[in-house]
Design a protein around this motif. Structure first.
Motif, PDB file in Angstrom:
ATOM      1  N   GLN A 183       0.513  -5.601  -1.080  1.00 32.04           N
ATOM      2  CA  GLN A 183      -0.597  -4.438  -0.399  1.00 32.04           C
ATOM      3  C   GLN A 183      -1.451  -5.647  -1.472  1.00 32.04           C
ATOM      4  OE1 GLN A 183      -0.863  -0.234  -1.699  1.00 32.04           O
ATOM      5  NE2 GLN A 183       0.459   0.195   0.205  1.00 32.04           N
ATOM      6  N   GLU A 184      -1.760  -5.795  -2.506  1.00 34.76           N
ATOM      7  CA  GLU A 184      -3.148  -6.644  -2.337  1.00 34.76           C
ATOM      8  C   GLU A 184      -2.958  -7.925  -1.026  1.00 34.76           C
ATOM      9  OE1 GLU A 184      -5.784  -6.265  -4.425  1.00 34.76           O
ATOM     10  OE2 GLU A 184      -5.622  -3.785  -4.353  1.00 34.76           O
ATOM     11  N   ARG A 185      -1.942  -8.281  -1.457  1.00 35.21           N
ATOM     12  CA  ARG A 185      -1.628  -9.387  -1.294  1.00 35.21           C
ATOM     13  C   ARG A 185      -2.038  -9.836   0.620  1.00 35.21           C
ATOM     14  NH1 ARG A 185       3.483 -10.588  -2.771  1.00 35.21           N
ATOM     15  NH2 ARG A 185       3.214 -11.205  -5.479  1.00 35.21           N
ATOM     16  N   LYS A 186      -1.855  -8.533   0.953  1.00 32.73           N
ATOM     17  CA  LYS A 186      -2.029  -7.998   2.265  1.00 32.73           C
ATOM     18  C   LYS A 186      -3.827  -7.921   3.063  1.00 32.73           C
ATOM     19  CE  LYS A 186       1.492  -5.723   4.769  1.00 32.73           C
ATOM     20  NZ  LYS A 186       2.246  -4.217   4.851  1.00 32.73           N
ATOM     21  N   LYS A 187      -4.266  -7.518   1.519  1.00 29.99           N
ATOM     22  CA  LYS A 187      -5.657  -7.801   2.185  1.00 29.99           C
ATOM     23  C   LYS A 187      -6.459  -8.542   1.908  1.00 29.99           C
ATOM     24  CE  LYS A 187      -5.860  -2.423   0.474  1.00 29.99           C
ATOM     25  NZ  LYS A 187      -6.493  -1.843  -0.852  1.00 29.99           N
ATOM     26  N   LYS A 188      -6.004  -9.370   0.701  1.00 33.03           N
ATOM     27  CA  LYS A 188      -6.317 -10.728   0.570  1.00 33.03           C
ATOM     28  C   LYS A 188      -5.821 -11.768   1.800  1.00 33.03           C
ATOM     29  CE  LYS A 188      -6.724 -10.598  -4.179  1.00 33.03           C
ATOM     30  NZ  LYS A 188      -5.624 -11.483  -5.365  1.00 33.03           N
ATOM     31  N   MET A 189      -5.000 -11.600   2.380  1.00 37.99           N
ATOM     32  CA  MET A 189      -4.984 -12.599   4.194  1.00 37.99           C
ATOM     33  C   MET A 189      -6.214 -11.891   4.816  1.00 37.99           C
ATOM     34  SD  MET A 189      -0.914 -12.855   3.363  1.00 37.99           S
ATOM     35  CE  MET A 189      -0.664 -13.720   4.745  1.00 37.99           C
TER      36      MET A 189
END
Length: 191
Positions: A183-189
């Motif tokens: 989820q964190e990676r998705k938000k950053k992308m």
């Protein structure tokens, strides 16, 4: 062998139904339910017996830690130990420490030797638990062709004499951690 199924509809995002598979027969074993509110000191998952409803293990996320960590407690409140993601490693690794197994601190040189090391391919969700002697005492494998973070399924094999509830609690903690990382990676992308 156990089947760990993350519930697709969940108010907490941390709900699992776990069945025991033997002789091609599935029987309810335990349920894991997460906290409704993710507030400091309230981010817990509880494992309860499917038959009696008795609380067996509580997984309490540690708020202040260098790496993702969960304290593990029995139903009477006694601490079993803790699971934490290894800070420095060539690949994702989790260590499980048992309470009262030496050491006099929880960090650095004074930390006790891990009772179990969990290694493998966490991206594909295939990992094994090794004891202090390096022998495999449990395995978790992703079950099914298509997996999405909100409803992962695993097959977990536990060696005779190994605490099945401890293994299943660790699998749930690891799944939750990697779901949060995704989820964190998705938000950053998206930013």
């Amino acid at each position: 062998t156990f089947a760990v199924k993350e519930r697709p509809l969940s108010f907490t995002g941390e709900d699992f139904d776990i069945t025991e598979i033997s002789n091609n027969n599935e029987e309810d074993f335990v349920r894991v339910r997460g906290a409704m509110l993710h507030l400091p000191g309230k981010d817990k998952m509880r494992m309860a017996s499917s038959s009696s409803g008795e609380n067996l293990v509580t997984m309490d996320r540690v708020l202040i830690a260098a790496t993702p960590s969960y304290d593990l407690y029995r139903s009477d409140g006694t601490k079993i130990g803790w699971i934490e993601k290894k800070l420095i490693s060539f690949m994702d690794t989790f260590d499980v420490y048992m309470e009262g197994k030496g050491g006099f601190g929880v960090t650095g040189l004074f930390k006790p030797t891990p009772a179990y090391r969990i290694e493998g391919d966490f991206l594909d969700r295939n990992f094994s638990f090794k004891n202090e002697e390096g022998k495999i005492v449990a395995r978790a494998n992703m079950d099914g062709w298509i997996q999405i973070d909100m409803m992962n399924h695993y097959q977990v094999q536990v060696a005779e004499g190994m605490d099945a509830c401890l293994v299943l609690a660790c699998v749930c903690c690891i799944d939750e951690e990697f779901d949060e990382e995704h989820q964190e990676r998705k938000k950053k992308m998206e930013e």
